[in-house]
Enzyme design. Structure first.
Site, PDB file in Angstrom:
ATOM      1  N   GLU A  48       0.865  -1.193   0.000  1.00 44.16           N
ATOM      2  CA  GLU A  48       0.000   0.000   0.000  1.00 44.16           C
ATOM      3  C   GLU A  48       0.888   1.225   0.000  1.00 44.16           C
ATOM      4  O   GLU A  48       1.944   1.244   0.646  1.00 44.16           O
ATOM      5  CB  GLU A  48      -0.904   0.020   1.244  1.00 44.16           C
ATOM      6  CG  GLU A  48      -1.721   1.315   1.313  1.00 44.16           C
ATOM      7  CD  GLU A  48      -2.812   1.331   2.371  1.00 44.16           C
ATOM      8  OE1 GLU A  48      -2.707   0.559   3.343  1.00 44.16           O
ATOM      9  OE2 GLU A  48      -3.760   2.113   2.221  1.00 44.16           O
ATOM     10  N   CYS A 252      -6.646   1.247   2.955  1.00 42.39           N
ATOM     11  CA  CYS A 252      -7.543   2.410   2.994  1.00 42.39           C
ATOM     12  C   CYS A 252      -7.384   3.278   1.751  1.00 42.39           C
ATOM     13  O   CYS A 252      -8.318   3.972   1.352  1.00 42.39           O
ATOM     14  CB  CYS A 252      -7.254   3.238   4.233  1.00 42.39           C
ATOM     15  SG  CYS A 252      -7.733   2.390   5.737  1.00 42.39           S
ATOM     16  N   ASN A 382     -12.394  -2.955   1.060  1.00 42.81           N
ATOM     17  CA  ASN A 382     -11.339  -3.050   2.067  1.00 42.81           C
ATOM     18  C   ASN A 382     -11.890  -2.606   3.413  1.00 42.81           C
ATOM     19  O   ASN A 382     -12.258  -1.431   3.561  1.00 42.81           O
ATOM     20  CB  ASN A 382     -10.164  -2.151   1.700  1.00 42.81           C
ATOM     21  CG  ASN A 382      -9.123  -2.090   2.813  1.00 42.81           C
ATOM     22  OD1 ASN A 382      -8.418  -3.064   3.048  1.00 42.81           O
ATOM     23  ND2 ASN A 382      -9.049  -0.979   3.517  1.00 42.81           N
ATOM     24  N   GLU A 383     -11.991  -3.514   4.344  1.00 37.67           N
ATOM     25  CA  GLU A 383     -12.380  -3.171   5.722  1.00 37.67           C
ATOM     26  C   GLU A 383     -13.646  -2.317   5.756  1.00 37.67           C
ATOM     27  O   GLU A 383     -13.793  -1.472   6.649  1.00 37.67           O
ATOM     28  CB  GLU A 383     -11.257  -2.396   6.416  1.00 37.67           C
ATOM     29  CG  GLU A 383      -9.995  -3.180   6.630  1.00 37.67           C
ATOM     30  CD  GLU A 383      -9.025  -2.479   7.583  1.00 37.67           C
ATOM     31  OE1 GLU A 383      -9.294  -1.339   7.983  1.00 37.67           O
ATOM     32  OE2 GLU A 383      -8.001  -3.104   7.899  1.00 37.67           O
TER      33      GLU A 383
HETATM   34  O1  AHR Z   1      -2.066  -1.350   6.733  1.00 39.78           O
HETATM   35  C1  AHR Z   1      -2.453  -0.065   7.114  1.00 39.78           C
HETATM   36  C2  AHR Z   1      -3.943   0.121   7.096  1.00 39.78           C
HETATM   37  O2  AHR Z   1      -4.541  -0.722   8.031  1.00 39.78           O
HETATM   38  C3  AHR Z   1      -4.641  -0.241   5.811  1.00 39.78           C
HETATM   39  O3  AHR Z   1      -4.669   0.785   4.909  1.00 39.78           O
HETATM   40  C4  AHR Z   1      -6.025  -0.571   6.242  1.00 39.78           C
HETATM   41  O4  AHR Z   1      -6.648  -1.492   5.407  1.00 39.78           O
HETATM   42  C5  AHR Z   1      -5.856  -1.025   7.671  1.00 39.78           C
HETATM   43  O5  AHR Z   1      -6.710  -0.384   8.530  1.00 39.78           O
END
Ligand code: AHR
Length: 670
Positions: A48, A252, A382-383
């Site tokens: 990321e 994120c 994602n989450e």
């Molecule tokens: O890995 C860091 C963050 O942690 C990522 O962006 C997110 O998916 C999680 O909350």
């Protein structure tokens, strides 16, 4: 006394899983009793753009803010001239402004206008300070490029060079501008000495007005010498993990801070000067020079299956939080926007896999890759908070991708935690619509991992498979201690044991630039010149470099009592080589004798290679420190049954080669 009496009790660490039938992984006929097929791609990476992982990190561009697109929305202190200095050495003078009237491309609106009123002795121009300075190596070549448009009739001699605070650090390259249209100019600079905080200077040496954009400097030596490539040492450190897959570009970052900030893959391909840069949710800027083409290419270069994640048509539920006022929370695209968005996802699959005769396959081919990128997986969401807004949009995407691309494995999401409302609702939803795989995330104390070694033992084998997309043991102070790394190692043996239901796992986050982290701990730290792998990195490496596709139960047993939370082991076979690999983790402060019984496994060499990682449990690796905890390798003699003393606070990986493989190697040598 009681302890002594129990000393000879074998504690079974590879609990009998039996040869359960499972469908997602290739079933090999006639697996011996006590073994089962597991995911051959279990250990991979999650990349990321957080902590300057892309710009100022893996992406080899050395110029910060090359296209003058930084704004205060990236970071409150930033503006289009961040990382730039107006340069009037040798008594020259003039002005610098940022304009948008006649850009190089509509996607790249800002550019710098230099009005040279008096060029003085040295010219008038700009100096870039890079990311904490530009790191250069003496004798190495750097490729400079810039787009320039004359705003007055005269041609300009333009000079570029590298310098330090003390003086010039490279040759000077000079070229003459040609005409009133945007035109690209290039030059080669060779650094005369090594310096970790060089600057790039570009000056015009005659009176008049000119516009500049996309001022760029790359090391000639990028990873695999790719143009617009990746930083070689960092990319190699990642490649050395031998990750079986790579999830990208977030996190994120994917579902973004508000709908307008959702990551749009189409903005990240094509000529770099035409890509749409944007604010990074982690409070900096994405040049997207490392875009989808480069991600796919990197996956291919390191032999990792690409696993892109797209937003589920909703923004992050925390949008507008923290320092931003008036947050929007989770918002969803309108039905019309969804139509276009779903088409974008189909186009992404075509971009990766379509023939060069298709619209999007042609764009991949035009970028230099006519062969498909062999996309097999896609993550959606994602989450995300599992709300009706999310579910409706997820299902819209899911139904279309499922119908049009049954060959693609779709990965859903179960919220940000290992349990709780979103986890429960996420799983319930996945079961309802039969999602192929779901993505679980957890960042927890080492103790949590140790207390949850049986988590997947009871997961249904016939439901969705699991991708542990983000995990890390967070020790006190969020440090990368050996203690945290060993908690992860213990847990990873449980992932292997459950490799029939857990298909993928990736530590997170992968990269962190020292001085620019928004998140700790990370797997690999770096500066402009140094790569600093953590102890956790070596745990990941030892597992991924020695993975297998068949799991054997009851091969390793600890020879002391009460080890359920300090000792774990796993045994896998790599069918390609026939090698057997044992992992033995001892988190106790004293050595633990283990008994290994290979009786059911024939055709093995009588020697093995043992690699161990051990030391002070509170130790952390520091950049370039000779005391760092790194893997140590030795050879041992083994029999069908043998003992192994697992050192205190250690991970040991014992690799036993198959006799057939060694024989074949001998024949090939002859
Ligand atoms: O890995 C860091 C963050 O942690 C990522 O962006 C997110 O998916 C999680 O909350």
């Amino acid at each position: 006394m009681k302890k002594l009496a129990c000393f000879f009790v074998y504690v079974f660490v590879c609990m009998g899983m039996g040869a359960q039938a499972q469908t997602a992984h290739k079933l090999k006929p006639k697996l011996p009793a006590g073994s089962k097929a597991i995911s051959p791609h279990l250990f991979g990476i999650f990349f990321e753009d957080i902590n300057y992982a892309a710009d100022g990190g893996l992406y080899a561009e050395l110029i910060q803010n090359r296209s003058f697109e930084y704004t205060a929305s990236d970071n409150r202190e930033w503006h289009p001239l961040t990382a730039w200095r107006f340069t009037t050495e040798g008594f020259g003078y003039g002005t610098i402004t940022i304009e948008t009237n006649s850009p190089l491309h509509a996607n790249n609106p800002h550019y710098a206008v230099l009005n040279v009123e008096d060029e003085g002795r040295e010219g008038v121009g700009l100096t870039n300070t890079g990311f904490d300075g530009i790191a250069v190596k003496g004798g190495e070549q750097y490729d400079f490029s810039v787009f320039i448009k004359q705003l007055t009739d005269n041609s300009f001699p333009v000079t570029v060079y590298l310098k330090s605070r003390k003086g010039k650090l490279s040759n000077e390259a000079t070229f003459n501008t040609q005409g009133k249209d945007w035109k690209k100019y290039t030059a080669a600079l060779t650094a005369t000495e090594t310096n970790d905080s060089a600057m790039l200077v570009i000056v015009a040496k005659t009176k008049g007005k000119l516009a500049l954009d996309m001022i760029s400097l790359f090391p000639k030596k990028t990873f695999r010498n790719r143009p617009n490539g990746l930083r070689a040492d960092l990319a190699q450190t990642i490649a050395d993990l031998q990750p079986k897959f790579m999830r990208f570009p977030g996190g994120c970052l994917v579902h973004g801070d508000g709908l307008g900030n959702i990551y749009q893959w189409k903005n990240t391909i094509g000529p770099v000067e035409q890509r749409i840069t944007q604010r990074n949710i982690w409070n900096y800027h994405q040049s997207v020079g490392l875009g989808y083409f480069e991600y796919f290419q990197f996956c291919e270069d390191i032999g990792a299956k690409p696993l892109p994640v797209v937003a589920a048509g909703v923004s992050c539920q925390n949008s507008g939080g923290t320092w931003r006022i008036g947050g929007t929370g989770q918002k969803g695209f309108t039905p019309d926007e969804m139509k276009a968005y779903i088409q974008d996802i189909l186009d992404l699959i075509e971009y990766a896999n379509g023939a060069p005769t298709t619209t999007w396959g042609a764009k991949r081919a035009a970028a230099g890759h006519p062969e498909p990128f062999k996309l097999e997986y896609i993550g959606i969401g994602n989450e995300d908070k599992i709300t009706p807004v999310f579910k409706e949009r997820f299902k819209m995407i899911y139904d279309v991708v499922r119908a049009q691309h049954p060959e693609i494995t779709i990965i859903g999401t179960t919220g940000p935690f290992h349990s709780g409302e979103d986890y429960d609702l996420g799983w319930q939803f996945a079961n309802e619509i039969k999602v192929d795989m779901v993505d679980e995330h957890y960042y927890e104390k080492p103790e949590w991992f140790i207390n949850n070694l049986k988590r997947y033992d009871t997961y249904a084998r016939s439901a969705s498979k699991v991708y542990v997309g983000e995990y890390a043991a967070h020790d006190a102070g969020r440090k990368n201690t050996l203690r945290s790394a060993l908690a992860e190692a213990l847990y990873m043996t449980s992932l292997e044991r459950n490799g029939d239901v857990v298909s993928f796992a990736s530590y997170a986050p992968l990269l962190g630039r020292r001085g620019h982290t928004q998140w700790n701990p990370n797997l690999i730290y770096f500066t402009g010149t140094q790569i600093c792998p953590t102890i956790n990195y070596y745990v990941q490496k030892l597992f991924a470099n020695n993975d297998g596709d068949i799991y054997y139960s009851n091969i390793v047993t600890a020879h002391v009592p009460d080890t359920a939370k300090t000792f774990a082991a796993s045994c896998v076979k790599d069918s390609k080589t026939g090698d057997i690999i044992l992992r033995i983790v001892n988190r106790d402060s004293v050595p633990v004798p283990a008994k290994i019984n290979l009786g059911s496994l024939g055709g093995l060499q009588s020697t093995a290679v043992v690699t161990t990682l051990s030391g002070d449990p509170m130790a952390e690796n520091r950049c370039g420190d000779a005391q760092n905890i790194i893997p140590q390798t030795s050879n041992i003699s083994i029999g069908k049954s043998f003992s192994y003393q697992a050192p205190a606070n250690s991970l040991s990986v014992i690799r036993i080669q198959s006799r057939a493989k060694v024989k074949k190697q001998h024949v090939e040598k002859k």
